[in-house]
Design a protein around this motif. Structure first.
Motif, PDB file in Angstrom:
ATOM      1  N   SER A 296       0.878  -1.177   0.000  1.00 37.18           N
ATOM      2  CA  SER A 296       0.000   0.000   0.000  1.00 37.18           C
ATOM      3  C   SER A 296       0.909   1.219   0.000  1.00 37.18           C
ATOM      4  CB  SER A 296      -0.869   0.003   1.262  1.00 37.18           C
ATOM      5  OG  SER A 296      -0.045   0.201   2.402  1.00 37.18           O
ATOM      6  N   PRO A 297       0.346   2.411  -0.254  1.00 41.28           N
ATOM      7  CA  PRO A 297       1.209   3.592  -0.205  1.00 41.28           C
ATOM      8  C   PRO A 297       1.726   3.840   1.212  1.00 41.28           C
ATOM      9  CG  PRO A 297      -0.927   4.112  -1.192  1.00 41.28           C
ATOM     10  CD  PRO A 297      -1.032   2.738  -0.611  1.00 41.28           C
ATOM     11  N   GLN A 298       2.806   4.608   1.292  1.00 43.85           N
ATOM     12  CA  GLN A 298       3.282   5.069   2.600  1.00 43.85           C
ATOM     13  C   GLN A 298       2.239   6.066   3.106  1.00 43.85           C
ATOM     14  OE1 GLN A 298       6.158   4.818   4.503  1.00 43.85           O
ATOM     15  NE2 GLN A 298       7.243   3.360   3.221  1.00 43.85           N
ATOM     16  N   ALA A 299       1.506   5.663   4.113  1.00 42.64           N
ATOM     17  CA  ALA A 299       0.523   6.568   4.718  1.00 42.64           C
ATOM     18  C   ALA A 299       0.694   6.412   6.225  1.00 42.64           C
ATOM     19  CB  ALA A 299      -0.878   6.180   4.258  1.00 42.64           C
ATOM     20  N   ALA A 300      -0.250   6.905   7.016  1.00 49.52           N
ATOM     21  CA  ALA A 300      -0.116   6.747   8.466  1.00 49.52           C
ATOM     22  C   ALA A 300      -0.147   5.261   8.839  1.00 49.52           C
ATOM     23  CB  ALA A 300      -1.243   7.486   9.166  1.00 49.52           C
ATOM     24  N   ARG A 301      -0.967   4.511   8.093  1.00 49.12           N
ATOM     25  CA  ARG A 301      -1.012   3.053   8.261  1.00 49.12           C
ATOM     26  C   ARG A 301      -0.689   2.414   6.925  1.00 49.12           C
ATOM     27  NH1 ARG A 301      -5.319   1.630  12.875  1.00 49.12           N
ATOM     28  NH2 ARG A 301      -5.234   3.606  13.971  1.00 49.12           N
ATOM     29  N   VAL A 302       0.020   1.295   6.974  1.00 46.99           N
ATOM     30  CA  VAL A 302       0.393   0.618   5.725  1.00 46.99           C
ATOM     31  C   VAL A 302      -0.016  -0.851   5.815  1.00 46.99           C
ATOM     32  CG1 VAL A 302       2.345   2.123   5.161  1.00 46.99           C
ATOM     33  CG2 VAL A 302       2.721   0.158   6.647  1.00 46.99           C
ATOM     34  N   LEU A 303      -0.175  -1.462   4.653  1.00 44.90           N
ATOM     35  CA  LEU A 303      -0.452  -2.907   4.624  1.00 44.90           C
ATOM     36  C   LEU A 303       0.869  -3.639   4.504  1.00 44.90           C
ATOM     37  CD1 LEU A 303      -3.558  -3.461   2.305  1.00 44.90           C
ATOM     38  CD2 LEU A 303      -3.394  -3.695   4.805  1.00 44.90           C
TER      39      LEU A 303
ATOM     40  N   ARG B  54       1.386  -9.272   7.924  1.00 45.62           N
ATOM     41  CA  ARG B  54       1.021  -8.597   9.180  1.00 45.62           C
ATOM     42  C   ARG B  54      -0.320  -7.892   9.110  1.00 45.62           C
ATOM     43  NH1 ARG B  54       4.689  -9.652  13.461  1.00 45.62           N
ATOM     44  NH2 ARG B  54       6.692  -9.975  12.500  1.00 45.62           N
ATOM     45  N   GLY B  55      -0.721  -7.527   7.913  1.00 37.80           N
ATOM     46  CA  GLY B  55      -1.944  -6.726   7.757  1.00 37.80           C
ATOM     47  C   GLY B  55      -1.642  -5.257   7.970  1.00 37.80           C
ATOM     48  N   GLU B  56      -2.661  -4.542   8.479  1.00 42.43           N
ATOM     49  CA  GLU B  56      -2.493  -3.084   8.611  1.00 42.43           C
ATOM     50  C   GLU B  56      -1.686  -2.738   9.869  1.00 42.43           C
ATOM     51  OE1 GLU B  56      -5.787  -0.010   7.790  1.00 42.43           O
ATOM     52  OE2 GLU B  56      -5.585  -0.069   9.978  1.00 42.43           O
ATOM     53  N   VAL B  57      -0.664  -1.928   9.695  1.00 40.43           N
ATOM     54  CA  VAL B  57       0.129  -1.491  10.856  1.00 40.43           C
ATOM     55  C   VAL B  57       0.291   0.021  10.815  1.00 40.43           C
ATOM     56  CG1 VAL B  57       1.430  -3.669  11.024  1.00 40.43           C
ATOM     57  CG2 VAL B  57       2.363  -1.800   9.668  1.00 40.43           C
ATOM     58  N   VAL B  58       0.391   0.617  12.003  1.00 41.14           N
ATOM     59  CA  VAL B  58       0.711   2.049  12.094  1.00 41.14           C
ATOM     60  C   VAL B  58       2.204   2.171  11.857  1.00 41.14           C
ATOM     61  CG1 VAL B  58       0.852   4.047  13.641  1.00 41.14           C
ATOM     62  CG2 VAL B  58      -1.132   2.537  13.748  1.00 41.14           C
ATOM     63  N   ILE B  59       2.605   3.078  10.984  1.00 37.04           N
ATOM     64  CA  ILE B  59       4.025   3.191  10.662  1.00 37.04           C
ATOM     65  C   ILE B  59       4.623   4.416  11.354  1.00 37.04           C
ATOM     66  CG2 ILE B  59       3.555   4.329   8.416  1.00 37.04           C
ATOM     67  CD1 ILE B  59       6.033   2.832   7.339  1.00 37.04           C
ATOM     68  N   LEU B  60       5.681   4.151  12.131  1.00 42.33           N
ATOM     69  CA  LEU B  60       6.420   5.234  12.800  1.00 42.33           C
ATOM     70  C   LEU B  60       7.859   5.249  12.300  1.00 42.33           C
ATOM     71  CD1 LEU B  60       5.477   5.137  16.612  1.00 42.33           C
ATOM     72  CD2 LEU B  60       4.470   6.494  14.815  1.00 42.33           C
ATOM     73  N   SER B  61       8.052   4.714  11.106  1.00 43.23           N
ATOM     74  CA  SER B  61       9.413   4.600  10.574  1.00 43.23           C
ATOM     75  C   SER B  61       9.526   5.261   9.218  1.00 43.23           C
ATOM     76  CB  SER B  61       9.787   3.125  10.404  1.00 43.23           C
ATOM     77  OG  SER B  61      10.282   2.619  11.602  1.00 43.23           O
ATOM     78  N   SER B  62       8.571   6.084   8.868  1.00 41.22           N
ATOM     79  CA  SER B  62       8.590   6.645   7.522  1.00 41.22           C
ATOM     80  C   SER B  62       9.046   8.096   7.560  1.00 41.22           C
ATOM     81  CB  SER B  62       7.183   6.570   6.923  1.00 41.22           C
ATOM     82  OG  SER B  62       7.189   7.182   5.655  1.00 41.22           O
ATOM     83  N   ASN B  63       9.708   8.507   6.492  1.00 46.66           N
ATOM     84  CA  ASN B  63      10.126   9.915   6.361  1.00 46.66           C
ATOM     85  C   ASN B  63       9.066  10.730   5.627  1.00 46.66           C
ATOM     86  OD1 ASN B  63      13.744   9.551   5.891  1.00 46.66           O
ATOM     87  ND2 ASN B  63      12.381   8.769   7.459  1.00 46.66           N
TER      88      ASN B  63
END
Ligand code: PLP
Length: 395
Positions: free
Chosen positions: A30-37, A41-50
């Protein structure tokens, strides 16, 4: 392939696994958004993106890329001066210069490339390059490519910087290079002091503002705006792969002579393809969007302050700072990796960094906050931090 060579690679890879520094890739669908697929794992909140401003998947940024694909095709065909430069590159470069407050800019396929295309080009044996000890790897490697004398000052130590400037008073050019925001610590370079020293000792100041562009200053114009110093920095390099659309690409901004000189002599300009037009168009749309919506920067700062504050309330001790890079020091690399795994099990993706990326004993989770995060996203992440923190006796 030579058996000895293959064997050596396998042995070293085994060593990485034994030392628990082996990196496994997480695949996203999925695109880099607040949550990614994330695959498996399915949907996760991403805190590692720039993706600091959430522009990666903003419809107008994506649409601009699609339109450019139709208008200009997939690629550039070769080197700019040989086979022509697309008008979208000129538009982007003018917009970037206006945005960061310089006369001109020149785009590259990455900021890594921009750094490598800068120092080895403008510096020679008669010069000295003076670099902060915590500068990004792309600066370290670019400095290594230079024929100039190479000097490193301890992180943000202005007295040491001054000593080096004094000691090299007879060099043809004294060239200071610093990150605008230090990517592993999240702290901001002391630009007012650096510029003052540069004036005293007739030095050039170059700032790699990859984590500052789109992030610092009221309008996101970077470390210079943050310090009220727009127009005071001689050279700015930065990336288009973080806040400004997050695709790829970089640029060097400065005087018209500098852009002209780099066009003539910078090796990546002369021997490598230019930025794909689709990426140039998305980056241009990102700059224009940000110019029209500076409130994105306010939202980013509010989110970062909220996350930092709540993390401290939970009992963690994030490195203090004002940027959306919020590092939580955990000590041993194995602990950082373990915590990262446990967080992922709870649907929160934040990468652990250990030696050699950061000094031994200072392994950390580097949280990166985005304007795209909702309070709910941040609360999900904070809850997971609280649970894993207790599990690992950290809080
Ligand atoms: N400079 C700094 C300070 C960075 O943090 C990074 C990326 O992490 C880069 C350069 C490289 O940027 P790019 O991905 O555009 O090559």
């Amino acid at each position: 392939m030579s058996q000895a060579f293959g064997g050596r690679l396998r042995e070293e890879l085994d060593g990485f696994r034994r030392d628990r520094v082996y990196k496994s890739l997480n695949y996203l669908d999925s695109p880099q958004a607040a949550r990614v697929l994330m695959e498996g794992r399915g949907e996760v909140v991403i805190l590692s993106s720039n993706n600091y401003l959430g522009l990666c998947d903003m419809p107008e940024v994506v649409q601009a890329g699609k339109r450019a694909l139709d208008r200009f095709g997939a690629g550039t065909g070769s080197v700019r001066f040989i086979c022509g430069t697309f008008t979208i590159h000129r538009e982007l470069e003018q917009a970037l210069a206006r945005f960061v407050g310089t006369e001109a800019s020149l785009s590259y396929v990455s900021c890594w490339n921009a750094n490598e295309g800068l120092m080895p080009t403008v510096l020679g044996e008669q010069d000295v390059v003076i670099s902060d000890a915590l500068n990004h790897a792309s600066i370290i490697d670019s400095v290594r490519l230079c024929k100039a004398q190479r000097k490193v000052y301890p992180h943000s130590n202005m007295a040491a910087l001054e000593e080096l400037l004094k000691a090299h008073a007879s060099a043809r050019t004294r060239f200071i290079i610093t990150d605008g925001v230090f990517s592993m610590e999240g702290d901001i370079a002391r630009l007012p002091d650096i510029v003052e020293l540069s004036r005293k000792y007739d030095a050039v100041v170059a700032v790699d503002d990859s984590h500052g562009t789109g992030v610092l200053g009221k309008h996101g114009r970077g470390a210079a705006e943050h310090h009220g110093m727009l127009g005071d920095i001689d050279i700015i390099t930065s990336t288009l792969g973080k806040a400004l659309g997050g695709a790829a690409g970089g640029f060097t901004a400065g005087s018209s002579e500098l852009a002209d000189y780099l066009t003539q002599r910078s090796r990546p300009q002369l021997f490598s393809n230019a930025l794909p037009p689709t990426v140039a168009a998305s980056a241009l749309a990102s700059v224009q969007h940000l110019e029209a919506h500076p409130e994105l920067v306010t939202r980013l700062n509010d989110n970062a302050a909220y996350f930092r504050g709540r993390l401290a309330e939970l009992g963690f001790k994030p490195i203090e700072g004002q940027t959306p890079i919020v590092p939580v020091i955990l000590g041993e690399t194995a602990k950082a990796i373990r915590m990262s795994e446990l967080l992922l099990e709870q649907g929160v993706f934040v990468t652990g960094f250990g030696f050699p990326v950061v000094p031994k004993g200072e392994a950390r989770l580097r949280c990166q906050i985005s304007a795209a995060h909702s309070r709910e996203d941040l609360d999900v992440a904070l809850e997971a931090f609280a649970k894993t923190g207790r599990q690992l006796d950290l809080i």
